[in-house]
Design an enzyme around this catalytic site. Sequence first.
Site, PDB file in Angstrom:
ATOM      1  N   ASN A 194     -12.283   3.285   3.470  1.00  0.00           N
ATOM      2  CA  ASN A 194     -13.558   2.994   2.757  1.00  0.00           C
ATOM      3  C   ASN A 194     -14.619   2.380   3.500  1.00  0.00           C
ATOM      4  O   ASN A 194     -14.482   2.758   4.706  1.00  0.00           O
ATOM      5  CB  ASN A 194     -13.036   1.805   1.963  1.00  0.00           C
ATOM      6  CG  ASN A 194     -12.591   0.229   2.672  1.00  0.00           C
ATOM      7  OD1 ASN A 194     -12.822   0.218   3.946  1.00  0.00           O
ATOM      8  ND2 ASN A 194     -12.020  -0.556   1.933  1.00  0.00           N
ATOM      9  N   ASN A 226       2.428   1.751  -3.542  1.00  0.00           N
ATOM     10  CA  ASN A 226       1.611   2.003  -4.413  1.00  0.00           C
ATOM     11  C   ASN A 226       1.067   3.514  -4.468  1.00  0.00           C
ATOM     12  O   ASN A 226       1.076   4.138  -5.645  1.00  0.00           O
ATOM     13  CB  ASN A 226       0.318   1.269  -4.533  1.00  0.00           C
ATOM     14  CG  ASN A 226       0.548  -0.239  -4.471  1.00  0.00           C
ATOM     15  OD1 ASN A 226       1.664  -0.580  -4.989  1.00  0.00           O
ATOM     16  ND2 ASN A 226      -0.393  -1.071  -4.174  1.00  0.00           N
ATOM     17  N   HIS A 262     -10.236  10.427  -8.521  1.00  0.00           N
ATOM     18  CA  HIS A 262     -11.130   9.437  -9.272  1.00  0.00           C
ATOM     19  C   HIS A 262     -10.564   9.308 -10.588  1.00  0.00           C
ATOM     20  O   HIS A 262     -10.862   8.255 -10.852  1.00  0.00           O
ATOM     21  CB  HIS A 262     -12.405  10.198  -9.550  1.00  0.00           C
ATOM     22  CG  HIS A 262     -13.480  10.139  -8.357  1.00  0.00           C
ATOM     23  ND1 HIS A 262     -13.643   8.905  -7.318  1.00  0.00           N
ATOM     24  CD2 HIS A 262     -14.486  10.957  -7.722  1.00  0.00           C
ATOM     25  CE1 HIS A 262     -14.301   9.197  -6.176  1.00  0.00           C
ATOM     26  NE2 HIS A 262     -15.044  10.395  -6.685  1.00  0.00           N
ATOM     27  N   LYS A 267       0.731  -1.350  -0.010  1.00  0.00           N
ATOM     28  CA  LYS A 267      -0.090   0.037   0.074  1.00  0.00           C
ATOM     29  C   LYS A 267       0.918   1.318   0.037  1.00  0.00           C
ATOM     30  O   LYS A 267       0.543   2.254  -0.668  1.00  0.00           O
ATOM     31  CB  LYS A 267      -0.971  -0.062   1.258  1.00  0.00           C
ATOM     32  CG  LYS A 267      -1.918  -1.072   1.182  1.00  0.00           C
ATOM     33  CD  LYS A 267      -3.139  -1.053   2.310  1.00  0.00           C
ATOM     34  CE  LYS A 267      -3.915  -2.222   2.096  1.00  0.00           C
ATOM     35  NZ  LYS A 267      -4.322  -2.680   0.933  1.00  0.00           N
ATOM     36  N   GLY A 268       1.790   1.208   0.718  1.00  0.00           N
ATOM     37  CA  GLY A 268       2.784   2.330   0.766  1.00  0.00           C
ATOM     38  C   GLY A 268       3.330   2.677  -0.346  1.00  0.00           C
ATOM     39  O   GLY A 268       3.504   3.947  -1.088  1.00  0.00           O
ATOM     40  N   ARG A 314      -6.504  -1.841 -15.728  1.00  0.00           N
ATOM     41  CA  ARG A 314      -5.386  -2.366 -15.951  1.00  0.00           C
ATOM     42  C   ARG A 314      -5.105  -3.344 -14.851  1.00  0.00           C
ATOM     43  O   ARG A 314      -5.363  -3.187 -13.687  1.00  0.00           O
ATOM     44  CB  ARG A 314      -4.115  -1.462 -16.120  1.00  0.00           C
ATOM     45  CG  ARG A 314      -4.318  -0.241 -17.053  1.00  0.00           C
ATOM     46  CD  ARG A 314      -3.293   0.712 -16.774  1.00  0.00           C
ATOM     47  NE  ARG A 314      -3.325   1.857 -17.750  1.00  0.00           N
ATOM     48  CZ  ARG A 314      -2.676   2.900 -17.854  1.00  0.00           C
ATOM     49  NH1 ARG A 314      -1.951   3.159 -16.803  1.00  0.00           N
ATOM     50  NH2 ARG A 314      -2.901   3.700 -18.823  1.00  0.00           N
ATOM     51  N   ALA A 356      -4.921  -1.642  -5.869  1.00  0.00           N
ATOM     52  CA  ALA A 356      -4.294  -0.477  -5.947  1.00  0.00           C
ATOM     53  C   ALA A 356      -5.335   0.392  -6.218  1.00  0.00           C
ATOM     54  O   ALA A 356      -4.614   1.838  -6.414  1.00  0.00           O
ATOM     55  CB  ALA A 356      -3.392  -0.504  -6.507  1.00  0.00           C
ATOM     56  N   ALA A 357      -6.641   0.472  -6.484  1.00  0.00           N
ATOM     57  CA  ALA A 357      -7.337   1.471  -6.998  1.00  0.00           C
ATOM     58  C   ALA A 357      -7.418   2.423  -5.756  1.00  0.00           C
ATOM     59  O   ALA A 357      -7.324   3.734  -6.070  1.00  0.00           O
ATOM     60  CB  ALA A 357      -9.062   1.173  -7.075  1.00  0.00           C
ATOM     61  N   GLY A 358      -7.668   2.171  -4.602  1.00  0.00           N
ATOM     62  CA  GLY A 358      -7.579   2.913  -3.378  1.00  0.00           C
ATOM     63  C   GLY A 358      -6.108   3.581  -3.108  1.00  0.00           C
ATOM     64  O   GLY A 358      -6.150   4.842  -2.926  1.00  0.00           O
ATOM     65  N   ASP A 359      -5.052   2.875  -3.596  1.00  0.00           N
ATOM     66  CA  ASP A 359      -3.822   3.458  -3.188  1.00  0.00           C
ATOM     67  C   ASP A 359      -3.599   4.724  -4.417  1.00  0.00           C
ATOM     68  O   ASP A 359      -2.862   5.490  -4.005  1.00  0.00           O
ATOM     69  CB  ASP A 359      -2.831   2.412  -3.573  1.00  0.00           C
ATOM     70  CG  ASP A 359      -2.705   1.288  -2.517  1.00  0.00           C
ATOM     71  OD1 ASP A 359      -3.339   1.716  -1.177  1.00  0.00           O
ATOM     72  OD2 ASP A 359      -2.484   0.266  -2.687  1.00  0.00           O
ATOM     73  N   ASP A 411      -9.368  -5.201 -12.522  1.00  0.00           N
ATOM     74  CA  ASP A 411      -9.151  -5.760 -11.342  1.00  0.00           C
ATOM     75  C   ASP A 411      -9.134  -4.302 -10.474  1.00  0.00           C
ATOM     76  O   ASP A 411      -8.684  -3.303 -10.869  1.00  0.00           O
ATOM     77  CB  ASP A 411      -8.096  -6.686 -10.915  1.00  0.00           C
ATOM     78  CG  ASP A 411      -6.553  -6.093 -10.911  1.00  0.00           C
ATOM     79  OD1 ASP A 411      -6.541  -5.052 -10.364  1.00  0.00           O
ATOM     80  OD2 ASP A 411      -5.901  -6.788 -11.502  1.00  0.00           O
TER      81      ASP A 411
HETATM   82  O1  RIB Z   1      -3.673  -2.110  -1.799  1.00  0.00           O
HETATM   83  C1  RIB Z   1      -3.311  -3.010  -2.514  1.00  0.00           C
HETATM   84  C2  RIB Z   1      -1.947  -3.690  -1.903  1.00  0.00           C
HETATM   85  O2  RIB Z   1      -2.355  -4.514  -0.710  1.00  0.00           O
HETATM   86  C3  RIB Z   1      -1.303  -4.725  -2.782  1.00  0.00           C
HETATM   87  O3  RIB Z   1      -0.267  -4.156  -3.492  1.00  0.00           O
HETATM   88  C4  RIB Z   1      -0.766  -5.668  -1.933  1.00  0.00           C
HETATM   89  O4  RIB Z   1       0.519  -5.706  -1.684  1.00  0.00           O
HETATM   90  C5  RIB Z   1      -1.472  -5.200  -0.418  1.00  0.00           C
HETATM   91  O5  RIB Z   1      -0.455  -4.632   0.223  1.00  0.00           O
END
Ligand code: RIB
Length: 309
Positions: free
Chosen positions: A187, A46, A279, A43-44, A288, A252-255, A249
């Site tokens: 979320n 991304n 957004h 998460k970090g 992607r 990482a949308a939130g990231d 998929d």
């Molecule tokens: O938010 C998506 C991420 O959550 C993924 O890349 C995975 O590594 C998990 O940490």
Amino acid sequence: MSKNAKLAVLGSINADHILNLTHFPRPGETVIGKQYQVAFGGKGANQAVAAGRAGADIAFIACVGGDDIGERIRRQLTLDNIDVAPVECIENESTGVAMIFVNGEGENNIGIYAGANASLTPTYVERHQSVIVQADALLMQLESPLESVLAAATIASQHQTQVILNPAPATTLSDELLALIDIITPNETEAEILTGVAVNSDEDAARAAEALHAKGIKTVLITLGRRGVWLSEQNNGQRIAGFSVKAVDTIAAGDTFNGAFITARLEGKTMHDAVRFAHAAAAIAVTRPGAQPSVPWRPEIDDFLQQQD
Ligand code: RIB
């Protein structure tokens, strides 16, 4: 804030092992995968990549393991416009790992092993505190030790660095930590765990936001999946719809949303425009596969937004 405003991101780095299947395996069931990929995630990382590709002036505080993939990830982060001086290699550890199942609907299930991410201790944070002190904003998530998140937030608030927390993965948090946060971006599930309010409607989102304001947080952004985002500033709430795209998929949308959002804010965009920008970035990412491979660059976000006008 100006185009030269600085961002610090503190968080995890993972190697994502992604398996696409028709459906998630039930306990005891084996499902044959359709596709397998190893991609850079966490998460970090991304969120740092989303900010770097969107044009932020960003430094990343994180740890990789002493393995080949850790070195490759560190090199890639540099190519994504990120200052990786505060990314240390932890010799006797492996880089963090995420095992991800993606089903036919593009939904995911994730299990993680912290590996080197567990070495991001409060002492580690103190060693790199100048990065936080010099930044205008600090963006964090919860795949790092909680005591380190608290240590970083404390340093930030003592030096007028704005604190943005994406409270993922979901967990309960102390009032002490919540009181140090300027902007929180849960979320629906995370908002429920933090507040006890199940978020199924705009009214619920407003109530959850109210509970978070009561903890001392000025700005609450609850992401609502396809329904967009609930933005609440000092108890004034509004829903800002997202863009409708065909999702491959949602990894990482939130990231991507978080990294793009804070980049736009640091450029001086209004809350509303920063959410729209975020957004757009997230909408591109869900079309992607994978985490960092899906994160868009700035010209792609600008083009996407232009096509919406
Ligand atoms: O938010 C998506 C991420 O959550 C993924 O890349 C995975 O590594 C998990 O940490």
